[in-house]
Design a protein around this motif. Sequence first.
Motif, PDB file in Angstrom:
ATOM      1  N   GLY A 236      46.110  35.342  35.397  1.00 17.17           N
ATOM      2  CA  GLY A 236      47.100  35.612  34.380  1.00 17.17           C
ATOM      3  C   GLY A 236      48.083  36.649  34.895  1.00 17.17           C
ATOM      4  N   PRO A 237      49.145  36.933  34.139  1.00 16.67           N
ATOM      5  CA  PRO A 237      50.109  37.946  34.579  1.00 16.67           C
ATOM      6  C   PRO A 237      49.462  39.318  34.642  1.00 16.67           C
ATOM      7  CG  PRO A 237      50.534  37.276  32.306  1.00 16.67           C
ATOM      8  CD  PRO A 237      49.493  36.349  32.839  1.00 16.67           C
ATOM      9  N   ASN A 251      51.847  35.060  43.547  1.00 19.66           N
ATOM     10  CA  ASN A 251      51.709  33.717  44.132  1.00 19.66           C
ATOM     11  C   ASN A 251      50.532  32.923  43.588  1.00 19.66           C
ATOM     12  OD1 ASN A 251      53.868  34.415  45.698  1.00 19.66           O
ATOM     13  ND2 ASN A 251      52.943  33.808  47.630  1.00 19.66           N
ATOM     14  N   VAL A 252      49.634  33.576  42.870  1.00 24.39           N
ATOM     15  CA  VAL A 252      48.465  32.864  42.333  1.00 24.39           C
ATOM     16  C   VAL A 252      48.304  33.123  40.843  1.00 24.39           C
ATOM     17  CG1 VAL A 252      47.180  32.712  44.491  1.00 24.39           C
ATOM     18  CG2 VAL A 252      46.975  34.781  43.101  1.00 24.39           C
ATOM     19  N   SER A 253      49.417  33.398  40.146  1.00 26.08           N
ATOM     20  CA  SER A 253      49.354  33.649  38.711  1.00 26.08           C
ATOM     21  C   SER A 253      50.265  32.684  37.974  1.00 26.08           C
ATOM     22  CB  SER A 253      49.736  35.098  38.391  1.00 26.08           C
ATOM     23  OG  SER A 253      51.067  35.360  38.777  1.00 26.08           O
ATOM     24  N   THR A 254      50.115  32.615  36.666  1.00 28.14           N
ATOM     25  CA  THR A 254      50.785  31.562  35.890  1.00 28.14           C
ATOM     26  C   THR A 254      52.257  31.801  35.557  1.00 28.14           C
ATOM     27  OG1 THR A 254      49.932  32.549  33.830  1.00 28.14           O
ATOM     28  CG2 THR A 254      48.619  30.805  34.855  1.00 28.14           C
ATOM     29  N   ILE A 429      55.294  17.358  36.861  1.00 31.56           N
ATOM     30  CA  ILE A 429      53.935  17.528  37.379  1.00 31.56           C
ATOM     31  C   ILE A 429      52.982  17.665  36.200  1.00 31.56           C
ATOM     32  CG2 ILE A 429      52.428  18.954  38.819  1.00 31.56           C
ATOM     33  CD1 ILE A 429      55.096  20.150  39.977  1.00 31.56           C
ATOM     34  N   LYS A 430      51.913  16.879  36.193  1.00 31.85           N
ATOM     35  CA  LYS A 430      50.863  17.070  35.199  1.00 31.85           C
ATOM     36  C   LYS A 430      49.870  18.073  35.763  1.00 31.85           C
ATOM     37  CE  LYS A 430      47.838  14.792  31.891  1.00 31.85           C
ATOM     38  NZ  LYS A 430      47.353  13.508  31.332  1.00 31.85           N
ATOM     39  N   LEU A 431      49.659  19.152  35.036  1.00 32.02           N
ATOM     40  CA  LEU A 431      48.869  20.268  35.538  1.00 32.02           C
ATOM     41  C   LEU A 431      47.406  20.160  35.124  1.00 32.02           C
ATOM     42  CD1 LEU A 431      51.436  23.117  34.764  1.00 32.02           C
ATOM     43  CD2 LEU A 431      51.005  22.028  36.974  1.00 32.02           C
ATOM     44  N   ASP A 432      46.552  20.684  35.975  1.00 35.94           N
ATOM     45  CA  ASP A 432      45.120  20.747  35.695  1.00 35.94           C
ATOM     46  C   ASP A 432      44.877  21.922  34.747  1.00 35.94           C
ATOM     47  OD1 ASP A 432      42.387  21.030  35.671  1.00 35.94           O
ATOM     48  OD2 ASP A 432      42.139  21.001  37.848  1.00 35.94           O
ATOM     49  N   ASN A 438      44.609  30.712  32.080  1.00 35.64           N
ATOM     50  CA  ASN A 438      45.315  31.971  31.805  1.00 35.64           C
ATOM     51  C   ASN A 438      46.803  31.746  31.565  1.00 35.64           C
ATOM     52  OD1 ASN A 438      43.036  33.751  32.156  1.00 35.64           O
ATOM     53  ND2 ASN A 438      43.165  33.316  34.350  1.00 35.64           N
ATOM     54  N   TYR A 439      47.156  30.512  31.235  1.00 33.99           N
ATOM     55  CA  TYR A 439      48.554  30.151  30.976  1.00 33.99           C
ATOM     56  C   TYR A 439      49.170  31.061  29.913  1.00 33.99           C
ATOM     57  CZ  TYR A 439      52.305  27.303  28.882  1.00 33.99           C
ATOM     58  OH  TYR A 439      53.485  26.846  28.346  1.00 33.99           O
ATOM     59  N   ALA A 440      50.362  31.594  30.209  1.00 32.23           N
ATOM     60  CA  ALA A 440      51.020  32.538  29.299  1.00 32.23           C
ATOM     61  C   ALA A 440      52.335  32.005  28.759  1.00 32.23           C
ATOM     62  CB  ALA A 440      51.255  33.867  30.015  1.00 32.23           C
ATOM     63  N   GLY A 441      52.654  30.731  29.020  1.00 32.62           N
ATOM     64  CA  GLY A 441      53.904  30.165  28.521  1.00 32.62           C
ATOM     65  C   GLY A 441      55.012  30.297  29.548  1.00 32.62           C
TER      66      GLY A 441
END
Length: 625
Positions: A236-237, A251-254, A429-432, A438-441
């Motif tokens: 997450g952020p 590079n590895v956050s939403t 892209i369809k995301l997994d 931790n998606y934050a919009g």
Amino acid sequence: MFWWSDKNRESPFFPFLLLNTDLLGLYSARDCPAAAVQTEALAQEHAVNLRGTCSPVDADSDGEDEHPVPIAHQVSKYEAAAYYIGLNIRGQVPKLVYRTSSDAFFEPNQHGGRRMELAHVDEDHELGKDGLWDVVRDLIVLLLDSKAIKHSSLDLVCFTWVNENHSVTEPVGYGARYTTPPTVWIGVLPNTLSADLAYEAALEILEILKQHNISGVDVAFRESVVKFSRGPALYGPPDGDHDPLYQVVDNVSTPLSLPISTLGAKTQGTLGFYFKVGNDLFAVTARHVLFDHDEGNDEYRHVGTFVLKEVVVMEGPAFDNYCASIHAHIRDLYCTVASCEKRAVHHKKAKAEAKDGSPEALDSAQSLKSIECEMTTARANIVTLNGFYQNIREHWRNPEDRIIGYVHWAPSINTAVSPHRYMRDFCVIKLDKKKFKNYAGNVVSLALGTTLSESNDKVRAGLYDRVEVPSEFWYPFDGLLHLRGILTAADINNPRSKNIDQSFVPRRVLKRGSATGTTFGTLSKYMSHNRKYNISGYIDSIEAAILPHRYNKSYPALFSKEGDSGSLVVDAHRRLVALITSGTGNTEPSGITYATPVEYIWAVIQDEYEGASLDFEDSTNIATA
């Protein structure tokens, strides 16, 4: 200047002129001999006056030019190579072919020379009224095609620089600065245009402008190529600047700007924005980021395909570079600890030598307390970052563990879609969802420094001129810009932001890309034409133009470069503006960035995905300026 003769009747441009004499106000020389005389006289006048200040051909010319031209039309080799110094930051600048501007060019002296910067054309210029620039731009494209000039871009810009006898270190707005009149700036493929053909075309472009009652506009040709700018759950952020991962987790956050490509690809781009359909999560980027040229340009759908086109974060060397950056940050923290230990020894000695209760003793004690706090924090961050580094190396090293989804739909790259002729270069892209727990919009991380306060200062400086303008932007307390609307194409063409003296204020925008991070630019109201060449020909498009904005002398005037394709451009009102597709320049970084308005892309996506939502607080909001 349009040369009306029997020879020109063979030109592909001739039928267009016959059909549009009312629009252009032109008449055949056969019907109006006086006009032909005036045309020839005007050509001679331009040859003497408009280029009277150009340098002569170099004496040491090797004579190998395939297009020998009159001296009056040819700039010197030095001016061709150095006229645009300042527009690129790596020593290579666009090569000038020909210009009508009257400013004299001088070789730099021991005090250095001018450094040119791009500047926007005033919003209230005559070409900005009633869609006149769109009309003139399209006529110029037809003219260039009639002369077989292999142009790559067509922009309306100004140039600015500090005069040579003043400081060249101040940003725009300070010092004795000269700004040119508006310039029709035309990019052509390298080594394809002679100076005399450029001269001839420039005169005819000036005539087009004259027939539309436009004066005081220059024309310039330069060489330029429009280029496409190409496991475990994501984090997450970061939780503010006190989070040890604040500077390394991007590079590895939403939050938007993930560096993406397909498995095995040698290039990468940037994830643009998210949208939802029911419980499914999707993302948008530029199609050319995930499809190579040899894969064709047919519409792509995952339905019926047995092998998914998987999308991965940080393919190839990008992952190793990322690990190296984390390791470097840990090394810096060890240096901080070592420095703290040395300073602590010094202050302990000073305290021991000072008299108890004296100001010196109290100062040393206070310094020791501050140093110990800094050292404790650094040591704790080392532990956290070491754990983070080991987790990345262990759980993200395998490319299959960095797969975040697959291409779901990719319409063909196209520009012939009426009525806008925008570049249609995007894919879905369809995301997994497991990777995005931790998606934050749709949020953009604004991290530009080691602290939120430092980032705040840089972002506000990047979004504003040094004038008192009504505040549009408040830096978010957590450094995350939550997006909430779309800037319409109509509002791009008709900005209404004004200064306190009612003059127009240029619209500043920002983007966060995987190649250049967070940068700032000026969104022009004058849509540009560009042409991209490929083995089967070329494709033309109309796109939003974004000029780099140098808001601080310590930072380069750079908005994007290769690797930023797919990045989302946003404004100070937190609105989605455009998706980056390409940029000009024979070398990186690009001078002008081109992007497709999100309003158009989103309309196409909504037609394809029923019930699609941008996941704002009010997803139906289409904000206006």
